[in-house]
Scaffold this motif. Structure first.
Motif, PDB file in Angstrom:
ATOM      1  N   GLY A  42       1.039  -1.203  -0.061  1.00 55.88           N
ATOM      2  CA  GLY A  42       0.010   0.118   0.081  1.00 55.88           C
ATOM      3  C   GLY A  42       0.961   1.246  -0.029  1.00 55.88           C
ATOM      4  N   LYS A  43       2.084   1.368   0.769  1.00 59.35           N
ATOM      5  CA  LYS A  43       2.868   2.457   1.038  1.00 59.35           C
ATOM      6  C   LYS A  43       3.489   2.638  -0.497  1.00 59.35           C
ATOM      7  CE  LYS A  43       3.973   2.526   5.830  1.00 59.35           C
ATOM      8  NZ  LYS A  43       4.895   2.559   6.686  1.00 59.35           N
ATOM      9  N   ASN A  44       3.895   1.606  -1.179  1.00 56.01           N
ATOM     10  CA  ASN A  44       4.483   1.575  -2.403  1.00 56.01           C
ATOM     11  C   ASN A  44       3.738   2.029  -3.405  1.00 56.01           C
ATOM     12  OD1 ASN A  44       7.140   0.807  -1.283  1.00 56.01           O
ATOM     13  ND2 ASN A  44       6.457  -1.381  -1.894  1.00 56.01           N
ATOM     14  N   LEU A  45       2.610   1.584  -3.495  1.00 53.18           N
ATOM     15  CA  LEU A  45       1.248   1.973  -4.569  1.00 53.18           C
ATOM     16  C   LEU A  45       1.082   3.351  -4.513  1.00 53.18           C
ATOM     17  CD1 LEU A  45      -0.112   0.974  -6.896  1.00 53.18           C
ATOM     18  CD2 LEU A  45      -2.053   0.224  -5.043  1.00 53.18           C
ATOM     19  N   SER A  46       0.888   3.802  -3.065  1.00 53.76           N
ATOM     20  CA  SER A  46       0.691   5.335  -2.843  1.00 53.76           C
ATOM     21  C   SER A  46       1.663   6.216  -3.423  1.00 53.76           C
ATOM     22  CB  SER A  46       0.540   5.678  -1.527  1.00 53.76           C
ATOM     23  OG  SER A  46      -0.785   4.715  -0.831  1.00 53.76           O
ATOM     24  N   LYS A  47       3.062   5.788  -3.174  1.00 56.38           N
ATOM     25  CA  LYS A  47       4.035   6.549  -3.910  1.00 56.38           C
ATOM     26  C   LYS A  47       4.070   6.547  -5.313  1.00 56.38           C
ATOM     27  CE  LYS A  47       7.370   6.493  -0.016  1.00 56.38           C
ATOM     28  NZ  LYS A  47       8.762   6.266   0.560  1.00 56.38           N
ATOM     29  N   LEU A  48       3.831   5.408  -5.965  1.00 54.21           N
ATOM     30  CA  LEU A  48       4.070   5.107  -7.513  1.00 54.21           C
ATOM     31  C   LEU A  48       2.636   6.177  -7.953  1.00 54.21           C
ATOM     32  CD1 LEU A  48       4.227   1.574  -7.825  1.00 54.21           C
ATOM     33  CD2 LEU A  48       5.691   3.249  -8.493  1.00 54.21           C
ATOM     34  N   ILE A  49       1.366   5.869  -7.393  1.00 53.11           N
ATOM     35  CA  ILE A  49       0.454   6.846  -7.854  1.00 53.11           C
ATOM     36  C   ILE A  49       0.473   8.171  -7.870  1.00 53.11           C
ATOM     37  CG2 ILE A  49      -2.035   7.417  -7.635  1.00 53.11           C
ATOM     38  CD1 ILE A  49      -2.569   4.262  -7.048  1.00 53.11           C
ATOM     39  N   GLU A  50       1.354   8.784  -6.783  1.00 54.21           N
ATOM     40  CA  GLU A  50       1.698  10.084  -6.334  1.00 54.21           C
ATOM     41  C   GLU A  50       2.514  10.742  -7.264  1.00 54.21           C
ATOM     42  OE1 GLU A  50       3.869  12.417  -2.558  1.00 54.21           O
ATOM     43  OE2 GLU A  50       2.075  11.010  -2.186  1.00 54.21           O
ATOM     44  N   PHE A  88       3.746   8.961 -10.331  1.00 51.11           N
ATOM     45  CA  PHE A  88       3.877   8.839 -11.558  1.00 51.11           C
ATOM     46  C   PHE A  88       2.510   8.771 -12.237  1.00 51.11           C
ATOM     47  CE2 PHE A  88       7.625   6.742  -9.782  1.00 51.11           C
ATOM     48  CZ  PHE A  88       8.666   7.336 -10.645  1.00 51.11           C
ATOM     49  N   PRO A  89       2.408   8.745 -13.643  1.00 46.84           N
ATOM     50  CA  PRO A  89       0.945   8.822 -14.344  1.00 46.84           C
ATOM     51  C   PRO A  89       0.280   7.408 -13.782  1.00 46.84           C
ATOM     52  CG  PRO A  89       2.630   9.489 -15.884  1.00 46.84           C
ATOM     53  CD  PRO A  89       3.471   8.986 -14.646  1.00 46.84           C
ATOM     54  N   SER A  90      -1.025   7.536 -13.441  1.00 48.07           N
ATOM     55  CA  SER A  90      -2.087   6.440 -13.323  1.00 48.07           C
ATOM     56  C   SER A  90      -3.375   6.855 -14.028  1.00 48.07           C
ATOM     57  CB  SER A  90      -2.181   6.124 -11.934  1.00 48.07           C
ATOM     58  OG  SER A  90      -2.627   7.218 -11.128  1.00 48.07           O
ATOM     59  N   VAL A  91      -4.250   5.868 -13.912  1.00 47.09           N
ATOM     60  CA  VAL A  91      -5.558   6.195 -14.510  1.00 47.09           C
ATOM     61  C   VAL A  91      -6.598   5.205 -13.617  1.00 47.09           C
ATOM     62  CG1 VAL A  91      -6.918   5.837 -16.446  1.00 47.09           C
ATOM     63  CG2 VAL A  91      -4.605   6.668 -16.964  1.00 47.09           C
ATOM     64  N   LEU A  92      -7.626   5.607 -13.336  1.00 50.05           N
ATOM     65  CA  LEU A  92      -8.731   5.206 -12.739  1.00 50.05           C
ATOM     66  C   LEU A  92      -9.881   5.340 -13.752  1.00 50.05           C
ATOM     67  CD1 LEU A  92      -9.057   6.004  -9.023  1.00 50.05           C
ATOM     68  CD2 LEU A  92      -8.278   3.824  -9.793  1.00 50.05           C
ATOM     69  N   CYS A  93     -10.724   4.089 -13.817  1.00 44.61           N
ATOM     70  CA  CYS A  93     -12.194   4.044 -14.525  1.00 44.61           C
ATOM     71  C   CYS A  93     -13.133   3.852 -13.636  1.00 44.61           C
ATOM     72  CB  CYS A  93     -11.994   3.012 -15.640  1.00 44.61           C
ATOM     73  SG  CYS A  93     -13.436   3.089 -16.674  1.00 44.61           S
ATOM     74  N   ILE A  94     -13.846   4.745 -13.527  1.00 48.10           N
ATOM     75  CA  ILE A  94     -15.064   4.829 -12.318  1.00 48.10           C
ATOM     76  C   ILE A  94     -16.289   4.652 -13.068  1.00 48.10           C
ATOM     77  CG2 ILE A  94     -15.956   5.873 -10.446  1.00 48.10           C
ATOM     78  CD1 ILE A  94     -13.034   6.946  -9.805  1.00 48.10           C
ATOM     79  N   VAL A  95     -17.102   3.702 -12.837  1.00 45.75           N
ATOM     80  CA  VAL A  95     -18.733   3.733 -13.291  1.00 45.75           C
ATOM     81  C   VAL A  95     -19.654   3.613 -12.124  1.00 45.75           C
ATOM     82  CG1 VAL A  95     -20.403   2.546 -14.670  1.00 45.75           C
ATOM     83  CG2 VAL A  95     -17.921   2.956 -15.469  1.00 45.75           C
ATOM     84  N   GLY A 116     -11.675  -0.149 -13.439  1.00 45.64           N
ATOM     85  CA  GLY A 116     -10.459  -0.579 -14.021  1.00 45.64           C
ATOM     86  C   GLY A 116      -9.370   0.417 -13.657  1.00 45.64           C
ATOM     87  N   PHE A 117      -8.103   0.255 -13.780  1.00 48.64           N
ATOM     88  CA  PHE A 117      -6.879   1.112 -13.384  1.00 48.64           C
ATOM     89  C   PHE A 117      -5.730   0.530 -14.094  1.00 48.64           C
ATOM     90  CE2 PHE A 117      -6.760  -2.576 -10.549  1.00 48.64           C
ATOM     91  CZ  PHE A 117      -5.359  -2.779 -10.395  1.00 48.64           C
ATOM     92  N   ALA A 118      -4.757   1.521 -14.077  1.00 46.63           N
ATOM     93  CA  ALA A 118      -3.570   1.358 -14.554  1.00 46.63           C
ATOM     94  C   ALA A 118      -2.413   1.936 -13.587  1.00 46.63           C
ATOM     95  CB  ALA A 118      -3.320   1.582 -15.958  1.00 46.63           C
ATOM     96  N   TYR A 119      -1.319   1.583 -13.324  1.00 44.66           N
ATOM     97  CA  TYR A 119      -0.279   2.630 -12.671  1.00 44.66           C
ATOM     98  C   TYR A 119       0.852   2.366 -13.264  1.00 44.66           C
ATOM     99  CZ  TYR A 119       0.249  -1.214  -9.334  1.00 44.66           C
ATOM    100  OH  TYR A 119       0.427  -2.429  -8.733  1.00 44.66           O
ATOM    101  N   THR A 120       1.909   3.242 -13.231  1.00 41.01           N
ATOM    102  CA  THR A 120       3.309   3.273 -13.766  1.00 41.01           C
ATOM    103  C   THR A 120       4.351   3.518 -12.838  1.00 41.01           C
ATOM    104  OG1 THR A 120       3.320   5.414 -14.256  1.00 41.01           O
ATOM    105  CG2 THR A 120       2.195   3.882 -16.068  1.00 41.01           C
ATOM    106  N   SER A 121       5.653   3.140 -13.232  1.00 43.69           N
ATOM    107  CA  SER A 121       6.753   3.851 -12.743  1.00 43.69           C
ATOM    108  C   SER A 121       7.904   4.154 -13.247  1.00 43.69           C
ATOM    109  CB  SER A 121       7.256   2.554 -11.510  1.00 43.69           C
ATOM    110  OG  SER A 121       8.335   2.981 -10.777  1.00 43.69           O
ATOM    111  N   SER A 122       8.983   4.791 -13.126  1.00 43.95           N
ATOM    112  CA  SER A 122      10.000   4.890 -13.846  1.00 43.95           C
ATOM    113  C   SER A 122      10.858   3.750 -14.278  1.00 43.95           C
ATOM    114  CB  SER A 122      10.971   5.972 -13.303  1.00 43.95           C
ATOM    115  OG  SER A 122      12.006   6.236 -14.129  1.00 43.95           O
ATOM    116  N   PHE A 123      11.146   3.498 -15.575  1.00 48.75           N
ATOM    117  CA  PHE A 123      11.874   2.360 -15.901  1.00 48.75           C
ATOM    118  C   PHE A 123      13.394   3.096 -16.622  1.00 48.75           C
ATOM    119  CE2 PHE A 123      13.574  -0.191 -19.414  1.00 48.75           C
ATOM    120  CZ  PHE A 123      13.795  -1.275 -18.944  1.00 48.75           C
ATOM    121  N   ALA A 124      13.152   4.255 -16.973  1.00 44.95           N
ATOM    122  CA  ALA A 124      14.725   5.111 -17.343  1.00 44.95           C
ATOM    123  C   ALA A 124      13.947   6.295 -17.239  1.00 44.95           C
ATOM    124  CB  ALA A 124      15.063   4.747 -18.596  1.00 44.95           C
ATOM    125  N   PRO A 125      14.864   7.533 -17.358  1.00 52.40           N
ATOM    126  CA  PRO A 125      14.415   8.883 -17.277  1.00 52.40           C
ATOM    127  C   PRO A 125      13.367   9.205 -18.356  1.00 52.40           C
ATOM    128  CG  PRO A 125      16.785   8.493 -17.198  1.00 52.40           C
ATOM    129  CD  PRO A 125      16.436   7.605 -17.378  1.00 52.40           C
TER     130      PRO A 125
END
Length: 119
Positions: free
Chosen positions: A6-14, A16-23, A29-38
């Motif tokens: 949860g802590k790691n996910l919160s840092k990622l979402i804060e 790096f780009p992420s998307v939530l789909c809410i209905v 649905g959702f997607a989240y990212t992290s840095s692979f390279a600059p």
């Protein structure tokens, strides 16, 4: 262990780009990212609730993620593998989904495919 995720996910979402789909006030649905390279993001996870699959929601999530990421990053990379421990019965191997959405397979083994897309 769950608290650490949860802590790691919160840092990622804060950070790096992420998307939530809410209905109807429900996350479907959702997607989240992290840095692979600059200048490259790794898509850590993309998911759509089973009852909403095959309705282009995953594609819309990916397109939105690409759009918001393109302002700072030049490419997305992701891994799709049947080797991961999987607690989800009948999980779909998403290779065709990524190819349909313009991703190129850049590396593969017997169980894992790595895809990339310039954005």
């Amino acid at each position: 262990y769950k608290r650490q995720i949860g802590k790691n996910l919160s840092k990622l979402i804060e950070n790096f780009p992420s998307v939530l789909c809410i209905v109807n006030n429900n996350i479907i649905g959702f997607a989240y990212t992290s840095s692979f390279a600059p200048d490259i993001l790794e898509v850590y996870c993309i998911a759509v609730k089973k009852e909403y699959r095959n309705k282009e929601i995953g594609t819309e999530i990916l397109k939105n993620l690409e759009e918001i990421s393109s302002h700072k990053y030049g490419a997305l990379i992701l891994t799709n593998s049947i080797a991961y421990k999987n607690d989800v019965p009948n999980k779909v191997h998403a290779t065709n989904f990524y190819i349909r959405n313009g991703y190129s397979k850049i590396f593969s083994t017997a169980k894992t495919n790595i895809f990339s897309k310039n954005i």
